[in-house]
Design a protein around this motif. Structure first.
Motif, PDB file in Angstrom:
ATOM      1  N   GLY A  42       0.816  -1.211   0.000  1.00 20.04           N
ATOM      2  CA  GLY A  42       0.000   0.000   0.000  1.00 20.04           C
ATOM      3  C   GLY A  42       0.848   1.258   0.000  1.00 20.04           C
ATOM      4  N   GLU A  43       0.721   2.039   1.075  1.00 20.77           N
ATOM      5  CA  GLU A  43       1.457   3.296   1.234  1.00 20.77           C
ATOM      6  C   GLU A  43       2.965   3.076   1.177  1.00 20.77           C
ATOM      7  OE1 GLU A  43       0.860   7.544   2.643  1.00 20.77           O
ATOM      8  OE2 GLU A  43      -0.122   6.072   1.376  1.00 20.77           O
ATOM      9  N   GLY A  44       3.404   1.877   1.541  1.00 16.50           N
ATOM     10  CA  GLY A  44       4.829   1.600   1.583  1.00 16.50           C
ATOM     11  C   GLY A  44       5.447   1.273   0.240  1.00 16.50           C
ATOM     12  N   GLN A  45       4.634   1.015  -0.794  1.00 16.39           N
ATOM     13  CA  GLN A  45       5.207   0.588  -2.070  1.00 16.39           C
ATOM     14  C   GLN A  45       6.226   1.578  -2.630  1.00 16.39           C
ATOM     15  OE1 GLN A  45       2.617  -1.070  -5.115  1.00 16.39           O
ATOM     16  NE2 GLN A  45       1.174  -1.717  -3.551  1.00 16.39           N
ATOM     17  N   PRO A  46       5.898   2.862  -2.786  1.00 15.89           N
ATOM     18  CA  PRO A  46       6.904   3.783  -3.330  1.00 15.89           C
ATOM     19  C   PRO A  46       8.133   3.905  -2.439  1.00 15.89           C
ATOM     20  CG  PRO A  46       4.698   4.740  -3.448  1.00 15.89           C
ATOM     21  CD  PRO A  46       4.597   3.526  -2.579  1.00 15.89           C
ATOM     22  N   GLN A  47       7.932   3.791  -1.116  1.00 15.09           N
ATOM     23  CA  GLN A  47       9.050   3.933  -0.192  1.00 15.09           C
ATOM     24  C   GLN A  47      10.003   2.748  -0.268  1.00 15.09           C
ATOM     25  OE1 GLN A  47       7.822   5.616   3.736  1.00 15.09           O
ATOM     26  NE2 GLN A  47       5.748   5.342   2.949  1.00 15.09           N
ATOM     27  N   THR A  48       9.451   1.540  -0.340  1.00 22.31           N
ATOM     28  CA  THR A  48      10.302   0.353  -0.470  1.00 22.31           C
ATOM     29  C   THR A  48      10.989   0.335  -1.825  1.00 22.31           C
ATOM     30  OG1 THR A  48       9.020  -0.923   1.115  1.00 22.31           O
ATOM     31  CG2 THR A  48      10.270  -2.171  -0.511  1.00 22.31           C
ATOM     32  N   GLN A  49      10.269   0.718  -2.886  1.00 26.74           N
ATOM     33  CA  GLN A  49      10.920   0.826  -4.192  1.00 26.74           C
ATOM     34  C   GLN A  49      12.123   1.759  -4.117  1.00 26.74           C
ATOM     35  OE1 GLN A  49       8.422   1.829  -7.511  1.00 26.74           O
ATOM     36  NE2 GLN A  49       6.910   0.251  -7.051  1.00 26.74           N
ATOM     37  N   ALA A  50      11.952   2.893  -3.446  1.00 22.98           N
ATOM     38  CA  ALA A  50      13.035   3.868  -3.345  1.00 22.98           C
ATOM     39  C   ALA A  50      14.218   3.303  -2.562  1.00 22.98           C
ATOM     40  CB  ALA A  50      12.530   5.150  -2.690  1.00 22.98           C
ATOM     41  N   ALA A  51      13.930   2.557  -1.493  1.00 24.08           N
ATOM     42  CA  ALA A  51      15.003   1.951  -0.710  1.00 24.08           C
ATOM     43  C   ALA A  51      15.795   0.957  -1.549  1.00 24.08           C
ATOM     44  CB  ALA A  51      14.415   1.266   0.521  1.00 24.08           C
ATOM     45  N   ILE A  77      17.401  -5.720  -0.786  1.00 21.41           N
ATOM     46  CA  ILE A  77      16.053  -6.109  -0.372  1.00 21.41           C
ATOM     47  C   ILE A  77      16.030  -6.587   1.076  1.00 21.41           C
ATOM     48  CG2 ILE A  77      14.279  -7.875  -0.758  1.00 21.41           C
ATOM     49  CD1 ILE A  77      14.880  -7.562  -3.778  1.00 21.41           C
ATOM     50  N   THR A  78      17.054  -7.310   1.488  1.00 19.97           N
ATOM     51  CA  THR A  78      17.105  -7.865   2.840  1.00 19.97           C
ATOM     52  C   THR A  78      17.374  -6.795   3.891  1.00 19.97           C
ATOM     53  OG1 THR A  78      17.910  -9.969   1.975  1.00 19.97           O
ATOM     54  CG2 THR A  78      18.257  -9.555   4.317  1.00 19.97           C
ATOM     55  N   ALA A  79      18.125  -5.770   3.550  1.00 23.80           N
ATOM     56  CA  ALA A  79      18.519  -4.731   4.499  1.00 23.80           C
ATOM     57  C   ALA A  79      17.305  -4.125   5.194  1.00 23.80           C
ATOM     58  CB  ALA A  79      19.311  -3.653   3.761  1.00 23.80           C
ATOM     59  N   PRO A  80      17.476  -3.602   6.399  1.00 25.05           N
ATOM     60  CA  PRO A  80      16.336  -3.041   7.140  1.00 25.05           C
ATOM     61  C   PRO A  80      15.658  -1.909   6.371  1.00 25.05           C
ATOM     62  CG  PRO A  80      18.432  -2.465   8.186  1.00 25.05           C
ATOM     63  CD  PRO A  80      18.729  -3.498   7.165  1.00 25.05           C
ATOM     64  N   LEU A  95      10.628   2.086  11.733  1.00 26.16           N
ATOM     65  CA  LEU A  95      11.951   1.573  11.374  1.00 26.16           C
ATOM     66  C   LEU A  95      12.084   0.156  11.893  1.00 26.16           C
ATOM     67  CD1 LEU A  95      14.212   4.589  12.438  1.00 26.16           C
ATOM     68  CD2 LEU A  95      13.376   4.087  10.151  1.00 26.16           C
ATOM     69  N   GLU A  96      12.511  -0.772  11.027  1.00 27.36           N
ATOM     70  CA  GLU A  96      12.835  -2.109  11.518  1.00 27.36           C
ATOM     71  C   GLU A  96      13.993  -2.007  12.511  1.00 27.36           C
ATOM     72  OE1 GLU A  96      11.639  -5.502   8.455  1.00 27.36           O
ATOM     73  OE2 GLU A  96      13.279  -4.265   7.684  1.00 27.36           O
ATOM     74  N   ASP A  97      13.979  -2.875  13.517  1.00 28.68           N
ATOM     75  CA  ASP A  97      14.906  -2.679  14.628  1.00 28.68           C
ATOM     76  C   ASP A  97      16.342  -3.108  14.339  1.00 28.68           C
ATOM     77  OD1 ASP A  97      14.855  -5.441  14.782  1.00 28.68           O
ATOM     78  OD2 ASP A  97      13.913  -5.526  16.767  1.00 28.68           O
ATOM     79  N   ARG A  98      16.668  -3.331  13.076  1.00 29.55           N
ATOM     80  CA  ARG A  98      18.054  -3.661  12.724  1.00 29.55           C
ATOM     81  C   ARG A  98      18.885  -2.434  12.342  1.00 29.55           C
ATOM     82  NH1 ARG A  98      17.985  -6.935   8.008  1.00 29.55           N
ATOM     83  NH2 ARG A  98      15.856  -6.255   7.584  1.00 29.55           N
ATOM     84  N   PHE A  99      18.284  -1.242  12.349  1.00 25.53           N
ATOM     85  CA  PHE A  99      19.051  -0.040  12.025  1.00 25.53           C
ATOM     86  C   PHE A  99      20.008   0.323  13.166  1.00 25.53           C
ATOM     87  CE2 PHE A  99      15.625   0.901   8.902  1.00 25.53           C
ATOM     88  CZ  PHE A  99      16.420   1.235   7.811  1.00 25.53           C
ATOM     89  N   ASP A 100      21.092   0.992  12.803  1.00 26.13           N
ATOM     90  CA  ASP A 100      22.059   1.484  13.780  1.00 26.13           C
ATOM     91  C   ASP A 100      21.344   2.423  14.758  1.00 26.13           C
ATOM     92  OD1 ASP A 100      24.064   2.907  15.142  1.00 26.13           O
ATOM     93  OD2 ASP A 100      25.396   2.948  13.405  1.00 26.13           O
TER      94      ASP A 100
END
Length: 528
Positions: A425-434, A450-453, A470-475
């Motif tokens: 949904g709302e995350g599609q453009p954001q994940t594409q950008a990542a 793709i695997t990265a947080p 934020l997934e909890d794997r970020f610094d």
């Protein structure tokens, strides 16, 4: 960290292993990337029903060597009866319902999209339709193991679905949510797919299946009628496009939010960021997302009712002005209105260099929840995305609703062709950008990208909060810097479904095919 899969004869990425295998087998049998995608689209409709189905919509971007990319839009239109006044007569004046017969108000468009896509195979169709649909037919008739994702989603959304006609008989087991591993048999759906294999895909719109569905929908209370099916056809057009420093990007046309995905990367490119997963990377993309979503929310809808063409939003001068509004140290106040949605993305490449980016959806989990008992088809609730107030997304007869769906494709300057995308949904453009920025701008391996947080600004699939997740794997230092800049940060679990189920397929100039799938999904990346 797992690396990408590689091959030279074909590659396939899907969020369910059965779909990846179906696509791989068609490629191995000599089929094209388009044919492999049809096989996988049918298979994943059986195997991942909480995310998609043949009662939903679908969109394609197809790259054929030596030709400009083409977009196929299987975007269902509203019923001829579906107007603000008709719904007011049903006592609905504030917002369209999300479940039940009155939510099933747009024609399912994905099978019409398969039809048009098959016409675009570079060397023609190589395999009969029956071969393409055979894996899905077998899976529906013999049964598929319910995934943990489907079981948990069904449990979470059961209150809104259990009483919708046909849902419990199809997707519950003795009235209860099936556990992961339960054998889900969809015999009626298997027979429907077998009928399509024998009679042809057009039967869905102008044959016996159209008559069956129209009669069922009318009796259930939906505004859809047989004429709505008969008049429907998928669209074929040039996709939206923009040039950035890494190459030329392509995405789907309105009413999808493809223009937002392109805007985010084009705005970010103007910031001159040079390293991945630092403050400048995340903050820059998040702030670009805000500007793109503000314009999207105000102006995007059925292109027949928009103030101007979406391609104009990508004018370099206009993008330059917008990029100048980004404060590289401070967060813009948020939220804006969010757009939910459930989806699957899949990618394919064949040995001849044809590359497909494909997305298929029923909008919310299990769509409207309305299941035709004779065919096993459940109908999307994409029409719930219409507005009952004036604007480009207002409900009108035969109009197309706003879509979160947007498959992406890129021609990189070094000669690679990249297909990528995600659900969410709302995350599609954001994940594409990542994914794109990590892979094409900062040199990460496709699987690593793709695997990265990941992060998510605003509401999305299965969630109600508008924070920056934020997934909890970020610094932890990066998280602290984002908070200090004014971002309202919420930490979500590692490999969270909220971050989407992404995938990617890249064809290199020497013919090597690179494939990656998301560890957050039940999928597989296969290269051979």
């Amino acid at each position: 960290m797992r690396s990408s899969a590689y091959g030279f004869n074909g590659g396939f990425s899907a969020p369910h292993r059965a779909a990846s295998l179906a696509g791989r087998d068609i490629l191995a049998a000599g089929g094209s990337a388009v044919e492999a995608m049809v096989a996988a689209a049918a298979t994943i409709a059986v195997a991942y029903p909480h995310m998609n189905g043949i009662g939903g919509d679908g969109f394609w971007i197809i790259h054929r060597p030596g030709q400009a990319p083409v977009a196929v839009s299987g975007c269902g239109r509203a019923a001829g009866l579906a107007s603000v006044d008709w719904y007011a007569g049903q006592g609905i004046t504030d917002a369209l319902p999300a479940r039940g017969p009155l939510a099933a108000l747009t024609v399912p468009g994905t099978i019409a999209g398969w039809t048009e896509a098959l016409k675009l195979c570079p060397k023609g169709n190589r395999l009969p339709l029956a071969d393409l649909l055979a894996p899905a037919i077998a899976l529906a008739r013999d049964g598929v193991a319910v995934t943990e994702n489907q079981a948990s989603t069904t449990h979470e959304k059961l209150d809104g679905l259990r009483d919708v006609p046909g849902f419990a008989d199809t997707f519950l087991h003795d009235g209860a949510v099936p556990k992961a591993g339960h054998r889900l048999v969809q015999a009626a759906l298997g027979q429907t797919l077998a009928q399509l294999a024998e009679a042809g895909l057009d039967d869905y719109y102008r044959g016996d299946l159209a008559q069956t569905h129209a009669a069922f929908l009318e009796s259930a209370g939906s505004p859809l009628r047989v004429d709505d099916f008969t008049r429907f056809a998928a669209g074929v057009a040039a996709p939206l496009t923009t040039q950035i420093s890494a190459g030329r990007l392509f995405n789907s046309n309105p009413p999808t939010q493809g223009v937002s995905s392109l805007m985010i990367l084009a705005l970010f490119d103007r910031l001159g960021v040079t390293k991945a997963d630092r403050f400048d990377h995340l903050h820059g993309l998040i702030e670009a997302t805000k500007l793109a979503f503000i314009q999207r929310n105000a102006e995007l809808g059925d292109p027949n009712y928009m103030a101007g063409p979406a391609q104009d939003w990508l004018d370099p001068a206009k993008l330059g002005v917008l990029a100048g509004q980004i404060d590289t140290a401070k967060a813009r106040p948020w939220p804006e209105v969010a757009k939910p949605g459930d989806t699957i993305w899949m990618g394919a490449a064949d040995k001849d260099g044809c590359v497909v980016s494909f997305i298929q959806s029923v909008f919310w989990e299990f769509g409207s929840g309305l299941v035709c008992p004779d065919t096993g088809v459940f109908f999307q609730n994409r029409g719930a995305g219409f507005s009952l107030t004036a604007g480009p997304n207002q409900l009108r007869p035969h109009a197309r609703p706003f879509h979160t769906l947007n498959p992406a494709l890129a021609h990189l300057d070094d000669g690679r062709v990249l297909a990528y995308g995600t659900m969410g949904g709302e995350g599609q453009p954001q994940t594409q950008a990542a994914i794109f920025s990590r892979y094409a701008m900062f040199g990460q391996d496709l699987q690593q990208a793709i695997t990265a947080p990941r992060w998510l600004l605003g509401k999305t699939w299965g969630d109600a909060t508008t924070s920056l997740k934020l997934e909890d794997r970020f610094d932890p230092t990066l998280v602290a810097d984002l908070r200090a800049a004014g971002h309202e940060v919420e930490i979500i679990p590692a490999y969270s479904d909220l971050a989407g189920h992404a995938g990617g397929v890249a064809v290199w100039p020497d013919g090597q095919i690179e494939v990656a799938a998301d560890p957050r999904s039940d999928g597989a990346a296969l290269g051979f």
